[in-house]
Design a protein around this motif. Sequence first.
Motif, PDB file in Angstrom:
ATOM      1  N   LEU A  29       0.826  -1.204   0.000  1.00  0.00           N
ATOM      2  CA  LEU A  29       0.000   0.000   0.000  1.00  0.00           C
ATOM      3  C   LEU A  29       0.861   1.255   0.000  1.00  0.00           C
ATOM      4  CD1 LEU A  29      -2.758   1.378   0.109  1.00  0.00           C
ATOM      5  CD2 LEU A  29      -2.631   1.221   2.606  1.00  0.00           C
ATOM      6  N   ILE A  30       1.799   1.330   0.908  1.00  0.00           N
ATOM      7  CA  ILE A  30       2.601   2.543   1.064  1.00  0.00           C
ATOM      8  C   ILE A  30       3.668   2.618  -0.017  1.00  0.00           C
ATOM      9  CG2 ILE A  30       4.094   3.839   2.629  1.00  0.00           C
ATOM     10  CD1 ILE A  30       1.119   3.590   3.513  1.00  0.00           C
TER      11      ILE A  30
ATOM     12  N   GLY B 219      -6.420  -0.268   2.520  1.00  0.00           N
ATOM     13  CA  GLY B 219      -6.291   0.303   1.190  1.00  0.00           C
ATOM     14  C   GLY B 219      -7.621   0.720   0.586  1.00  0.00           C
ATOM     15  N   ALA B 220      -8.725   0.473   1.284  1.00  0.00           N
ATOM     16  CA  ALA B 220     -10.035   0.899   0.784  1.00  0.00           C
ATOM     17  C   ALA B 220     -10.088   2.422   0.760  1.00  0.00           C
ATOM     18  CB  ALA B 220     -11.157   0.348   1.659  1.00  0.00           C
ATOM     19  N   VAL B 221     -10.581   2.971  -0.343  1.00  0.00           N
ATOM     20  CA  VAL B 221     -10.730   4.418  -0.480  1.00  0.00           C
ATOM     21  C   VAL B 221     -12.104   4.786   0.063  1.00  0.00           C
ATOM     22  CG1 VAL B 221     -10.819   6.343  -2.094  1.00  0.00           C
ATOM     23  CG2 VAL B 221      -9.189   4.477  -2.467  1.00  0.00           C
ATOM     24  N   LEU B 222     -12.114   5.639   1.075  1.00  0.00           N
ATOM     25  CA  LEU B 222     -13.341   5.958   1.784  1.00  0.00           C
ATOM     26  C   LEU B 222     -13.783   7.397   1.550  1.00  0.00           C
ATOM     27  CD1 LEU B 222     -12.448   4.381   5.264  1.00  0.00           C
ATOM     28  CD2 LEU B 222     -13.490   3.268   3.270  1.00  0.00           C
ATOM     29  N   GLY B 223     -15.085   7.576   1.629  1.00  0.00           N
ATOM     30  CA  GLY B 223     -15.684   8.902   1.619  1.00  0.00           C
ATOM     31  C   GLY B 223     -16.349   9.123   2.961  1.00  0.00           C
TER      32      GLY B 223
ATOM     33  N   GLY C 237      -1.395   2.696  -6.324  1.00  0.00           N
ATOM     34  CA  GLY C 237      -2.721   2.508  -6.894  1.00  0.00           C
ATOM     35  C   GLY C 237      -3.143   1.055  -6.897  1.00  0.00           C
ATOM     36  N   SER C 238      -2.178   0.162  -7.085  1.00  0.00           N
ATOM     37  CA  SER C 238      -2.482  -1.272  -7.118  1.00  0.00           C
ATOM     38  C   SER C 238      -2.882  -1.813  -5.745  1.00  0.00           C
ATOM     39  CB  SER C 238      -1.277  -2.051  -7.635  1.00  0.00           C
ATOM     40  OG  SER C 238      -0.159  -1.855  -6.785  1.00  0.00           O
ATOM     41  N   GLY C 239      -2.619  -1.066  -4.681  1.00  0.00           N
ATOM     42  CA  GLY C 239      -2.973  -1.494  -3.336  1.00  0.00           C
ATOM     43  C   GLY C 239      -4.299  -0.946  -2.855  1.00  0.00           C
ATOM     44  N   LEU C 240      -4.989  -0.177  -3.707  1.00  0.00           N
ATOM     45  CA  LEU C 240      -6.249   0.441  -3.304  1.00  0.00           C
ATOM     46  C   LEU C 240      -7.442  -0.437  -3.656  1.00  0.00           C
ATOM     47  CD1 LEU C 240      -5.630   4.108  -4.520  1.00  0.00           C
ATOM     48  CD2 LEU C 240      -5.314   3.168  -2.211  1.00  0.00           C
TER      49      LEU C 240
ATOM     50  N   LEU D 217      -7.726  12.699  -4.264  1.00  0.00           N
ATOM     51  CA  LEU D 217      -6.864  12.571  -3.080  1.00  0.00           C
ATOM     52  C   LEU D 217      -5.641  13.479  -3.133  1.00  0.00           C
ATOM     53  CD1 LEU D 217      -7.063   8.704  -2.551  1.00  0.00           C
ATOM     54  CD2 LEU D 217      -8.295  10.487  -1.302  1.00  0.00           C
ATOM     55  N   ARG D 218      -5.186  13.806  -4.339  1.00  0.00           N
ATOM     56  CA  ARG D 218      -4.004  14.675  -4.475  1.00  0.00           C
ATOM     57  C   ARG D 218      -4.239  16.017  -3.793  1.00  0.00           C
ATOM     58  NH1 ARG D 218      -2.016  15.268 -10.337  1.00  0.00           N
ATOM     59  NH2 ARG D 218      -3.975  14.263 -10.273  1.00  0.00           N
ATOM     60  N   LEU D 219      -5.449  16.540  -3.873  1.00  0.00           N
ATOM     61  CA  LEU D 219      -5.783  17.817  -3.244  1.00  0.00           C
ATOM     62  C   LEU D 219      -5.634  17.760  -1.729  1.00  0.00           C
ATOM     63  CD1 LEU D 219      -8.970  18.626  -5.347  1.00  0.00           C
ATOM     64  CD2 LEU D 219      -6.657  19.542  -5.659  1.00  0.00           C
ATOM     65  N   LEU D 220      -5.638  16.546  -1.178  1.00  0.00           N
ATOM     66  CA  LEU D 220      -5.554  16.347   0.274  1.00  0.00           C
ATOM     67  C   LEU D 220      -4.174  15.872   0.714  1.00  0.00           C
ATOM     68  CD1 LEU D 220      -8.975  14.495   0.515  1.00  0.00           C
ATOM     69  CD2 LEU D 220      -8.525  16.913   1.005  1.00  0.00           C
ATOM     70  N   SER D 221      -3.199  15.950  -0.198  1.00  0.00           N
ATOM     71  CA  SER D 221      -1.819  15.487   0.060  1.00  0.00           C
ATOM     72  C   SER D 221      -1.734  13.983   0.285  1.00  0.00           C
ATOM     73  CB  SER D 221      -1.171  16.244   1.227  1.00  0.00           C
ATOM     74  OG  SER D 221      -1.012  17.595   0.887  1.00  0.00           O
ATOM     75  N   LEU D 222      -2.605  13.260  -0.381  1.00  0.00           N
ATOM     76  CA  LEU D 222      -2.556  11.802  -0.410  1.00  0.00           C
ATOM     77  C   LEU D 222      -2.269  11.454  -1.862  1.00  0.00           C
ATOM     78  CD1 LEU D 222      -3.179   9.778   1.958  1.00  0.00           C
ATOM     79  CD2 LEU D 222      -5.183   9.174   0.661  1.00  0.00           C
ATOM     80  N   PHE D 223      -1.054  11.020  -2.149  1.00  0.00           N
ATOM     81  CA  PHE D 223      -0.587  10.847  -3.512  1.00  0.00           C
ATOM     82  C   PHE D 223      -0.634   9.382  -3.939  1.00  0.00           C
ATOM     83  CE2 PHE D 223       1.449  14.576  -1.683  1.00  0.00           C
ATOM     84  CZ  PHE D 223       1.080  15.543  -2.606  1.00  0.00           C
ATOM     85  N   VAL D 224      -1.272   9.126  -5.062  1.00  0.00           N
ATOM     86  CA  VAL D 224      -1.396   7.775  -5.606  1.00  0.00           C
ATOM     87  C   VAL D 224      -0.345   7.594  -6.665  1.00  0.00           C
ATOM     88  CG1 VAL D 224      -2.907   6.130  -6.788  1.00  0.00           C
ATOM     89  CG2 VAL D 224      -3.875   7.762  -5.120  1.00  0.00           C
ATOM     90  N   ARG D 225       0.474   6.567  -6.542  1.00  0.00           N
ATOM     91  CA  ARG D 225       1.544   6.280  -7.505  1.00  0.00           C
ATOM     92  C   ARG D 225       1.177   5.085  -8.343  1.00  0.00           C
ATOM     93  NH1 ARG D 225       3.285  10.931  -7.143  1.00  0.00           N
ATOM     94  NH2 ARG D 225       4.254  11.547  -5.246  1.00  0.00           N
TER      95      ARG D 225
END
Length: 116
Positions: free
Chosen positions: A14-15, A37-41, A90-93, A108-116
């Motif tokens: 994930l990281i 790794g679940a993307v939550l709202g 991204g593969s861990g989400l 997520l980028r707007l929140l300083s959570l960067f997906v690679r």
Amino acid sequence: MPNPTRSTYTPDHLIAGDFPQVKESGVIAAGQQLARGAVLGKVTADGQYKLSLAAAADGSEVPVVVLDADIDTTGGAAPGPLLLTGEVLGSGLTLGAGHTVASVKAALRLLSLFVR
């Protein structure tokens, strides 16, 4: 002379990178079995987190955090660790219906959570 201890390295799927991670606890809504790794709202009405589905209309359609540990809330809402900032693979989400890696990456980028 004691035997040296051996350990096995298990890579984190994930990281990514070493961008500072900020974590906090949040309430995960009832009725879910989610993997790390679940993307939550965040549900606007009660502030609880659930798997972000693009078609939701309760606020949770907007991805805001990544779950940092497996959790089972089928017995009721429960606290869970949330990753607020950092770099993730991204593969861990785990994505909810209607989301893609590209769509959550932008949100997520707007929140300083960067997906690679």
